[in-house]
Design a protein around this motif. Structure first.
Motif, PDB file in Angstrom:
ATOM      1  N   ALA A 146       4.305  14.871 -10.933  1.00  0.00           N
ATOM      2  CA  ALA A 146       4.669  14.966 -12.341  1.00  0.00           C
ATOM      3  C   ALA A 146       3.604  15.732 -13.127  1.00  0.00           C
ATOM      4  N   LEU A 147       2.340  15.438 -12.844  1.00  0.00           N
ATOM      5  CA  LEU A 147       1.247  16.147 -13.520  1.00  0.00           C
ATOM      6  C   LEU A 147       1.273  17.631 -13.184  1.00  0.00           C
ATOM      7  N   GLU A 148       1.554  17.948 -11.930  1.00  0.00           N
ATOM      8  CA  GLU A 148       1.606  19.345 -11.507  1.00  0.00           C
ATOM      9  C   GLU A 148       2.729  20.086 -12.237  1.00  0.00           C
ATOM     10  N   ILE A 149       3.879  19.419 -12.386  1.00  0.00           N
ATOM     11  CA  ILE A 149       5.008  20.030 -13.099  1.00  0.00           C
ATOM     12  C   ILE A 149       4.668  20.243 -14.565  1.00  0.00           C
ATOM     13  N   ILE A 150       4.043  19.235 -15.184  1.00  0.00           N
ATOM     14  CA  ILE A 150       3.672  19.343 -16.606  1.00  0.00           C
ATOM     15  C   ILE A 150       2.686  20.482 -16.823  1.00  0.00           C
ATOM     16  N   ILE A 151       1.680  20.565 -15.916  1.00  0.00           N
ATOM     17  CA  ILE A 151       0.675  21.637 -16.044  1.00  0.00           C
ATOM     18  C   ILE A 151       1.328  22.994 -15.861  1.00  0.00           C
ATOM     19  N   ALA A 152       2.250  23.086 -14.887  1.00  0.00           N
ATOM     20  CA  ALA A 152       2.927  24.357 -14.639  1.00  0.00           C
ATOM     21  C   ALA A 152       3.766  24.768 -15.847  1.00  0.00           C
ATOM     22  N   LEU A 153       4.487  23.825 -16.449  1.00  0.00           N
ATOM     23  CA  LEU A 153       5.301  24.135 -17.635  1.00  0.00           C
ATOM     24  C   LEU A 153       4.450  24.498 -18.821  1.00  0.00           C
ATOM     25  N   GLU A 172       0.827  -1.200   0.000  1.00  0.00           N
ATOM     26  CA  GLU A 172       0.000   0.000   0.000  1.00  0.00           C
ATOM     27  C   GLU A 172       0.869   1.262   0.000  1.00  0.00           C
ATOM     28  N   SER A 173       1.977   1.218   0.749  1.00  0.00           N
ATOM     29  CA  SER A 173       2.888   2.374   0.796  1.00  0.00           C
ATOM     30  C   SER A 173       3.501   2.634  -0.574  1.00  0.00           C
ATOM     31  N   ALA A 174       3.912   1.560  -1.260  1.00  0.00           N
ATOM     32  CA  ALA A 174       4.495   1.704  -2.596  1.00  0.00           C
ATOM     33  C   ALA A 174       3.474   2.292  -3.565  1.00  0.00           C
ATOM     34  N   ARG A 175       2.231   1.839  -3.429  1.00  0.00           N
ATOM     35  CA  ARG A 175       1.174   2.348  -4.306  1.00  0.00           C
ATOM     36  C   ARG A 175       0.942   3.844  -4.063  1.00  0.00           C
ATOM     37  N   LEU A 176       0.929   4.228  -2.792  1.00  0.00           N
ATOM     38  CA  LEU A 176       0.741   5.644  -2.463  1.00  0.00           C
ATOM     39  C   LEU A 176       1.906   6.495  -2.960  1.00  0.00           C
ATOM     40  N   GLU A 177       3.112   5.948  -2.875  1.00  0.00           N
ATOM     41  CA  GLU A 177       4.287   6.676  -3.367  1.00  0.00           C
ATOM     42  C   GLU A 177       4.172   6.947  -4.867  1.00  0.00           C
ATOM     43  N   TRP A 178       3.710   5.943  -5.611  1.00  0.00           N
ATOM     44  CA  TRP A 178       3.535   6.133  -7.057  1.00  0.00           C
ATOM     45  C   TRP A 178       2.448   7.163  -7.358  1.00  0.00           C
ATOM     46  N   VAL A 179       1.398   7.134  -6.564  1.00  0.00           N
ATOM     47  CA  VAL A 179       0.323   8.121  -6.752  1.00  0.00           C
ATOM     48  C   VAL A 179       0.871   9.533  -6.529  1.00  0.00           C
ATOM     49  N   VAL A 180       1.668   9.719  -5.466  1.00  0.00           N
ATOM     50  CA  VAL A 180       2.266  11.027  -5.179  1.00  0.00           C
ATOM     51  C   VAL A 180       3.203  11.453  -6.303  1.00  0.00           C
ATOM     52  N   ILE A 181       4.019  10.504  -6.780  1.00  0.00           N
ATOM     53  CA  ILE A 181       4.946  10.818  -7.877  1.00  0.00           C
ATOM     54  C   ILE A 181       4.194  11.250  -9.125  1.00  0.00           C
ATOM     55  N   ILE A 182       3.137  10.534  -9.457  1.00  0.00           N
ATOM     56  CA  ILE A 182       2.337  10.869 -10.648  1.00  0.00           C
ATOM     57  C   ILE A 182       1.687  12.239 -10.500  1.00  0.00           C
ATOM     58  N   LEU A 183       1.166  12.528  -9.296  1.00  0.00           N
ATOM     59  CA  LEU A 183       0.528  13.831  -9.074  1.00  0.00           C
ATOM     60  C   LEU A 183       1.542  14.971  -9.188  1.00  0.00           C
TER      61      LEU A 183
END
Length: 260
Positions: A250-257, A237-248
């Motif tokens: 990444a999306l925030e960076i892409i939207i900002a750029l 579950e921790s690994a899954r949450l880490e991936w969710v945070v990483i994806i979010l």
């Protein structure tokens, strides 16, 4: 003279209070957790325990079947396992001591107190067999998950199913803990050396104490396995949450750029 005794596991538990109120016979002895009847008019004896076991003495097949059907109305959960045990009491007036064997006990004379001790121990033995079956099922299922960890390095069980499994284990253990008193000696053996000796010999014959210790040991193994499974699930579950945070992120960076 010979008396045949049979103990049967009928349910997970009985409502002893309600049964005593509605069963039309005088109680020979009992408490909130058990009740013993000496039905002298037909030379039958009945011992009912709140952990779902009924012990019959001198009951024929028809009378036993009728009583079992009657008892089911006071059960919280019917046990669908064929769990029973038979024993005999044989009298020999020439004896000056009790002789306990694997499938019978020989005594000089029989009375209600002696019958109660014998029926109590047979009832305890059947109850332990019931818990042994339940713990065997838990250990078998936990072995499946351990094998899966060894072969694939992961668990395929879902969080919901694991929680159900944990609940089942805890339910079995709580039931055993609640019924720890089944190992207690009845009060009537304290002031009667003959009954006390009979009780100790019967406990040894049915391996009551060693079986209970083995039961507790196996439950501890299952609990240790549960701890392992829970840790593995938490890591997943921790690994899954880490991936969710990483994806979010990444999306925030892409939207900002993109907007920049």
């Amino acid at each position: 003279m010979e008396i045949r005794i049979e103990a049967v596991q009928i349910a997970e538990s009985f409502n002893i209070k309600k049964f005593r109120a509605e069963f039309r016979a005088e109680v020979f002895s009992g408490s909130t957790s058990e009740v013993f009847y000496a039905l002298t008019e037909n030379n039958r004896y009945l011992y009912v325990f709140d952990y779902g076991v009924v012990v019959f003495a001198n009951y024929d097949a028809i009378a036993k079947s009728e009583c079992i059907q009657f008892m089911k109305s006071y059960a919280t959960k019917i046990v669908d396992l064929d769990l029973s045990e038979e024993y005999r009491i044989i009298t020999d007036e020439r004896l000056n001591k009790v002789l306990v064997k694997n499938d019978y006990v020989t005594v000089a004379q029989i009375d209600s107190s002696l019958l109660r001790i014998v029926m109590l121990n047979i009832g305890q033995s059947v109850a332990l067999e019931h818990y042994e079956v339940l713990t065997d099922e838990l250990i078998t299922s936990s072995k499946h998950y351990i094998q899966e960890l060894e072969n694939h390095g992961k668990l395929s069980i879902s969080k919901t199913n694991l929680l159900k499994y944990i609940g089942k284990v805890l339910n079995v253990k709580n039931s055993i803990v609640d019924n720890l008193y089944i190992l207690d000696d009845p009060n009537l053996v304290w002031d009667n050396e003959e009954l006390n000796l009979l009780n100790r010999h019967l406990k040894a014959n049915f391996d009551i104490n060693p079986r209970f210790k083995d039961l507790d040991y196996r439950l501890q193994i299952v609990e240790n396995n549960l701890t392992l499974f829970t840790d593995v699930l938490n890591v997943r579950e921790s690994a899954r949450l880490e991936w969710v945070v990483i994806i979010l992120i990444a999306l925030e960076i892409i939207i900002a750029l993109f907007f920049h």
